[in-house]
Each structure stands twice: as structure tokens, then as C-alpha cells.
Design a protein around this motif. Sequence first.
Motif, PDB file in Angstrom:
ATOM      1  N   ASN A 162      -7.692  -1.505   5.370  1.00  0.00           N
ATOM      2  CA  ASN A 162      -7.144  -0.248   4.750  1.00  0.00           C
ATOM      3  C   ASN A 162      -5.525  -0.214   5.146  1.00  0.00           C
ATOM      4  N   TRP A 163      -4.749  -1.540   4.960  1.00  0.00           N
ATOM      5  CA  TRP A 163      -3.611  -1.573   5.261  1.00  0.00           C
ATOM      6  C   TRP A 163      -2.585  -1.258   3.919  1.00  0.00           C
ATOM      7  N   ASP A 164      -1.820  -0.064   3.952  1.00  0.00           N
ATOM      8  CA  ASP A 164      -1.046   0.223   2.913  1.00  0.00           C
ATOM      9  C   ASP A 164       0.224  -0.274   2.698  1.00  0.00           C
ATOM     10  N   VAL A 165       0.111  -1.707   2.025  1.00  0.00           N
ATOM     11  CA  VAL A 165       1.468  -2.525   2.335  1.00  0.00           C
ATOM     12  C   VAL A 165       2.322  -2.008   1.256  1.00  0.00           C
ATOM     13  N   ARG A 166       1.936  -1.576   0.153  1.00  0.00           N
ATOM     14  CA  ARG A 166       2.875  -1.188  -0.803  1.00  0.00           C
ATOM     15  C   ARG A 166       3.378   0.089  -0.475  1.00  0.00           C
ATOM     16  N   GLY A 167       2.831   1.169   0.395  1.00  0.00           N
ATOM     17  CA  GLY A 167       3.506   2.403   0.704  1.00  0.00           C
ATOM     18  C   GLY A 167       4.377   1.932   1.799  1.00  0.00           C
ATOM     19  N   VAL A 168       4.005   1.111   2.828  1.00  0.00           N
ATOM     20  CA  VAL A 168       4.974   0.704   3.797  1.00  0.00           C
ATOM     21  C   VAL A 168       6.163   0.193   3.421  1.00  0.00           C
ATOM     22  N   LEU A 169       6.247  -0.878   2.529  1.00  0.00           N
ATOM     23  CA  LEU A 169       7.488  -1.518   1.992  1.00  0.00           C
ATOM     24  C   LEU A 169       8.360  -0.488   1.167  1.00  0.00           C
ATOM     25  N   GLU A 170       7.773   0.138   0.367  1.00  0.00           N
ATOM     26  CA  GLU A 170       8.350   1.176  -0.571  1.00  0.00           C
ATOM     27  C   GLU A 170       9.130   2.132   0.178  1.00  0.00           C
ATOM     28  N   SER A 171       8.360   2.679   1.154  1.00  0.00           N
ATOM     29  CA  SER A 171       9.113   3.656   2.203  1.00  0.00           C
ATOM     30  C   SER A 171      10.270   3.044   2.950  1.00  0.00           C
ATOM     31  N   ALA A 172      10.058   2.003   3.335  1.00  0.00           N
ATOM     32  CA  ALA A 172      11.160   1.251   4.241  1.00  0.00           C
ATOM     33  C   ALA A 172      12.142   0.812   3.497  1.00  0.00           C
ATOM     34  N   THR A 173      12.141   0.430   2.363  1.00  0.00           N
ATOM     35  CA  THR A 173      13.148  -0.284   1.418  1.00  0.00           C
ATOM     36  C   THR A 173      13.611   0.472   0.187  1.00  0.00           C
ATOM     37  N   GLY A 174      12.961   1.155  -0.327  1.00  0.00           N
ATOM     38  CA  GLY A 174      13.221   1.889  -1.459  1.00  0.00           C
ATOM     39  C   GLY A 174      13.054   1.254  -2.601  1.00  0.00           C
ATOM     40  N   LEU A 175      12.511  -0.149  -2.573  1.00  0.00           N
ATOM     41  CA  LEU A 175      12.223  -0.896  -3.820  1.00  0.00           C
ATOM     42  C   LEU A 175      10.813  -0.786  -4.254  1.00  0.00           C
ATOM     43  N   PRO A 176      10.534  -0.962  -5.390  1.00  0.00           N
ATOM     44  CA  PRO A 176       9.309  -0.741  -6.165  1.00  0.00           C
ATOM     45  C   PRO A 176       8.850  -2.133  -5.517  1.00  0.00           C
ATOM     46  N   THR A 177       7.419  -2.071  -4.953  1.00  0.00           N
ATOM     47  CA  THR A 177       6.565  -3.134  -4.458  1.00  0.00           C
ATOM     48  C   THR A 177       5.275  -3.429  -5.123  1.00  0.00           C
ATOM     49  N   VAL A 178       5.044  -4.534  -5.288  1.00  0.00           N
ATOM     50  CA  VAL A 178       3.546  -4.875  -5.991  1.00  0.00           C
ATOM     51  C   VAL A 178       2.882  -5.797  -5.288  1.00  0.00           C
TER      52      VAL A 178
END
Length: 322
Positions: A93-109
Motif C-alpha cells: 500500500n505504498w503511494d508512490v505517485r502521491g509521494v513523488l508528486e508531493s516531493a517534486t511538483g511533477l506529474p507522476t505515472v
Amino acid sequence: MTNGRRAIGLDIGGTKVAGAIVGEDGTVHAERRRHTPGTSDAGTMNDLLREMVEELRADEAGTGVSAIGVGAAGAVEWPAGRIRWAPNNNYENWDVRGVLESATGLPTVVDNDGNVAGFAEARLGEVRNDDMVLLTVGTGIGAGIVLGGKIYRGTHGLGAEVGHMNVNPEGPRCGCGNYGCLESMASGTALTRMGRSAAAHDPDGMIAGLAREAGGEVTGQHVTMAAIAGDKTAQSLFQRLGRALGIGIASINAIFEFEVVLIGGGLVDAGDLLLEPARRAAREFHYGPPDVRPIPPVVPASHRGDAGKIGAALLALEETRS
């Protein structure tokens, strides 16, 4: 200035995390690589991914990066970008997309690593085809199934887990908890297990000797080195591994009828040591007369171990195209 859009592609595997800045044409402009930490829980992995992204964005090639794509081993919920569970890692249940979008401001897929690798081959490989499967043979076995030019994911994005198709119910225990999965019989992990067993039975053999010289336990790499050097025991292990892989290929092709089967991942570097027994078994267990139901060619993938990070970036660019 940069020519064309670029994205960061991250490939999260059982033993390594590879990252790259990739252009729309598949060109890799910068790369980074890390070993997957032994305690690969979500918190540890979050730190690792953030560091890799920061390093890549700081590279001179990072100017104009517009998105992040991630290919990850395990059950990835599409399009939410959450890794529900991974048999060879410690996160769930690791929210990879949420973590990276929050940390970088870049859309993540975020998608399954086999899916993004198959996407790279379908788009940019030497053998491009709208109906194909890529099997990634590494720590585990992943698959990227492309039908009608689109990634097949299943209803909830959790399909195409070919590595956990059962090929021998009496076989060894798999990381997923079942017995006799294709992954437990034909992956790098399986080769390591068989190599250690062989070394224990023949401590004076080449496999055991290579491990002693390296100062550690037997790994699949030692088995590969011994097989390339002509060691009969190591070559026999590849015969077993390749046969299991070929049975899996025949089984999946009986369902989908692919035009071509591509083999990628780290073990494809062994070449015909792996591919020839796989081809023989795929022919042996093929459904139907070949003149009625053609046997698809089994060939190495164009991008080999790079397909995951390239495909992740390409998918991110496609999904974020305005």
C-alpha cells in the motif's frame, strides 16, 4: 535548451533501482543506479527515490524534465499509482505517485515494471508489434502484454502477472507464497537457489570456486560465469531454467496467440544458454499443429535491462501529453 520533451524514468526492481532522463525518442540522457536496500520498506524507498530524482534533475540534462514515470515490481493499482504488494520487497500500500508528486511538483505515472518494459519494446524496440509479450527475467519474472498496441492491465490494473502462473504445483516455494510459480522455476532467484544447491553437492566445482574467490555466497552471476566458461553443471542448470521458461511461454501463448515473445531482464545477457532451452520447450508444449497455429519466435528484447526505465519515462510522457 533541450530538444523535445523529457521525463525521468525509474525502474524499481528486487535488487536495484535504475533511473534515467529519457527523451521522447527513447534516448537516455543521464542515468543513476542504486542497490535496493535490504530493508526496502516504503519509508526507506521514498528517501531513495527522492534522492535519485533530485540528482537527475540537477544534471545538465535535467533541464525541462516535465514528468516522472515509475515501473515497479509487484501489484500496482492503475492509475492510482499505489503499489498494493510486492512479493520480493517489504512494502505494501505504498503511494508512490502521491509521494513523488508531493516531493517534486511533477506529474507522476506509476505502473508495473513489466508493463512499462513491454511498452518500451512495443514503441521503440527492433521487433515492434501491436500483439506481443515481453517477459522480464531477473530477480523475479515480470511481463508486459501489449494487445492492439495498448498495455493489457486487467480490470483493476493488476493483471498480466505471468511470473505467478503455476508451471509445477510440486515445485519450490515462490516469494508470493505459492509453490511452483514460473518465477520460482525460471528467474534469477531460482538460478541462485539451484546454484547454491549444486555448490553444496560439489564444493570443489567451478560454481563453488567462483563464489569462494568472490568471498561470498553463490549467486546467479556465478552460475552464469561458470556456464559461459563451459562448466557442465552450470549449463545443466540453465537447461532446467530455460525449459521452465519455455513451458510458461507455451502456456501464455495458448491463451493470447502472440506474434512474438521477447525476453528481457538481467538473465537475457546469458544469451542462448537461456534462450535455446526455452525455445525447445516452447515448441514441445505448443498448442496445435505449427502449420495451423504458428509458433511465435522467442527473441531477446532490444533494450535488455534498460527497458524498464525507458518505458516508464515514455509512458509518463504519453500520459501527460496535453
